[in-house]
Design an enzyme around this catalytic site. Structure first.
Site, mmCIF file in Angstrom:
data_model
loop_
_atom_site.group_PDB
_atom_site.id
_atom_site.type_symbol
_atom_site.label_atom_id
_atom_site.label_comp_id
_atom_site.label_asym_id
_atom_site.label_seq_id
_atom_site.Cartn_x
_atom_site.Cartn_y
_atom_site.Cartn_z
ATOM 1 C CD1 TRP A 150 23.680 -14.409 134.045
ATOM 2 C CD2 TRP A 150 24.659 -14.427 132.021
ATOM 3 N NE1 TRP A 150 23.138 -15.452 133.326
ATOM 4 C CE2 TRP A 150 23.723 -15.489 132.076
ATOM 5 C CE3 TRP A 150 25.388 -14.231 130.849
ATOM 6 C CZ2 TRP A 150 23.497 -16.356 131.020
ATOM 7 C CZ3 TRP A 150 25.164 -15.085 129.783
ATOM 8 C CH2 TRP A 150 24.227 -16.138 129.874
ATOM 9 C CG ASP A 201 24.809 -9.415 127.599
ATOM 10 O OD1 ASP A 201 23.839 -9.536 126.839
ATOM 11 O OD2 ASP A 201 25.034 -10.209 128.544
ATOM 12 C CB ALA A 235 20.107 -9.480 128.020
ATOM 13 C CE LYS A 245 16.949 -12.879 129.697
ATOM 14 N NZ LYS A 245 18.016 -13.472 128.868
#
Length: 396
Positions: free
Chosen positions: A127, A208, A210, A243
């Site tokens: 990212w 992470d 997400a 999300k």
């Protein structure tokens, strides 16, 4: 007049793409840039369970007073139980609410810096905000190239070889699922190998997570994180609800820290709270309260999980439709079927990306990253045709 010492910073590439797409008058333009979920009509709807929880919050919330730097503790506990129950002893885990997953990562970076961690090792590409986020906090990102864009394969051996440069006590960043920007995750054997290496070499993992629920399924998407956390004495897990609850603008996230014992965990939490207090003082409450209401109500939780599964299936179907185009010029779309979640990165040059934008109104990041959810069924066919036109014109 100290502002005269500042130099203008470049515009964020993704924000520039958003602006260009908005200004394009072509009715058949395709936006594959911004990373939000969209339905077939191109909308990012509010989930029905979220609407119901918001209605309950409006009717029943007794106060808008501060919650404290730890945020909504009920939210943190409910979220943590979804991910960590049965993995590690609860007294080894502390957590607090953060402004989105980005806030959780920034807090993790500052905690690492305060603990004396100088470097964090990151599989590349990653990212776009990962490296600058850690660097700004004082932890130097060390990038390990480990993805083949042409074959859409994660190079496990290359990643582990790159970690050979890491010293004990340094950190490693791991995408929990639905890798952004590639969409390719380690398989179960790969996660086990990474966990064994990280534990054996004394590295601190920062996971992470997400996109849980948008890959293989809600519980399946936490398998990698669980494998890592069960293998190490210390770890950090940054979580985003933006999300999988569709709470993008509410900036809803959490950071969990795993410690060897409860006493160490108490020290870690005290540092996290002091860092949070100096950064944002108190986190915004609305999104966290909505998630807490959903997770504490069996009916709403079931409704949310069903809607999330519908979103996952849409992404899976779009990915299959895209992959059905096979090889078009230098792009093997069939390999995209290996991926999971919202993103894939195609082996396209910046020149080719610009040509597709100018000629066909297709907007994507200059790296070739595309948001799978930006497609609808008709747009996939137009994208196939645009790639064929690109190849026919010999654009490189």
């Amino acid at each position: 007049m100290r502002f005269a010492n500042l130099t203008r910073q470049p515009d964020d590439p993704l924000l520039r793409i958003i602006g260009q797409h908005a200004a394009d008058p072509r009715p058949d333009k395709i936006d594959l840039g911004v990373g939000v979920f969209r339905d077939e009509a191109g909308r990012t709807p509010v989930m029905t369970a979220v609407k119901a929880a918001e209605a309950r919050l409006l009717a029943e919330q007794p106060s808008k007073s501060y919650l404290g730097p730890e945020g909504d503790i009920g939210f943190v506990r409910a979220l943590g139980s979804l991910i960590l129950d049965g993995v590690v002893a609860s007294d080894r885990v502390v957590g607090l609410q953060t402004p989105g997953g980005t806030g959780a990562l920034r807090l993790a970076a500052e905690l690492l810096a305060r603990a004396g961690v100088a470097r964090i090792w990151i599989g590349s590409p990653s990212w776009a905000n990962h490296a600058p986020l850690f660097r700004q906090a004082g932890v130097e990102p060390m990038m390990i190239p480990c993805y083949d864009l042409t074959s859409q394969v994660f190079d496990l051996a290359g990643f582990l070889a790159g970690l050979g440069g890491a010293a004990a006590g340094e950190a490693v960043l791991l995408h929990g699922c639905c890798h952004n920007p590639i969409g390719i995750d380690p398989d179960a054997a790969g996660w086990a190998a990474i966990a064994s290496y990280v534990a054996g070499h004394g590295l601190t993992p920062v996971v992470d997570l997400a996109y849980q629920g948008l890959g293989d399924g809600f519980y399946q998407d936490a398998a990698g994180a669980r494998t890592i956390l069960s293998a190490v004495p210390e770890a950090l897990l940054a979580y985003s609800c933006d999300k999988n609850f569709g709470l993008y603008r509410e900036r809803t996230g959490a950071l969990f820290a795993l410690s060897p014992d409860a006493d160490t965990g108490a020290v870690v939490l005290s540092n996290l709270l002091s860092l949070a207090r100096a950064n944002w003082s108190m986190p915004p409450d609305h999104g966290a309260a909505v998630v807490r209401i959903i997770l504490e109500d069996a009916g709403l939780a079931r409704e949310w999980r069903d809607e999330l599964e519908t979103m996952r299936q849409r992404l899976e179907g779009l990915r299959a439709g895209l992959a059905a185009g096979g090889r078009i010029g230098g792009v093997d779309l069939g390999a995209v079927a290996h991926g999971k979640g919202m993103f894939a990165t195609l082996p396209l040059s910046p020149t080719q990306v610009e040509w597709l934008r100018d000629r066909h109104g297709i907007y994507m990041a200059g790296s070739g990253r595309i948001n799978i959810a930006g497609f609808n069924r008709s747009a996939i066919g137009r994208f196939h045709a645009a790639l064929a036109d690109l190849a026919a014109n010999g654009v490189v």
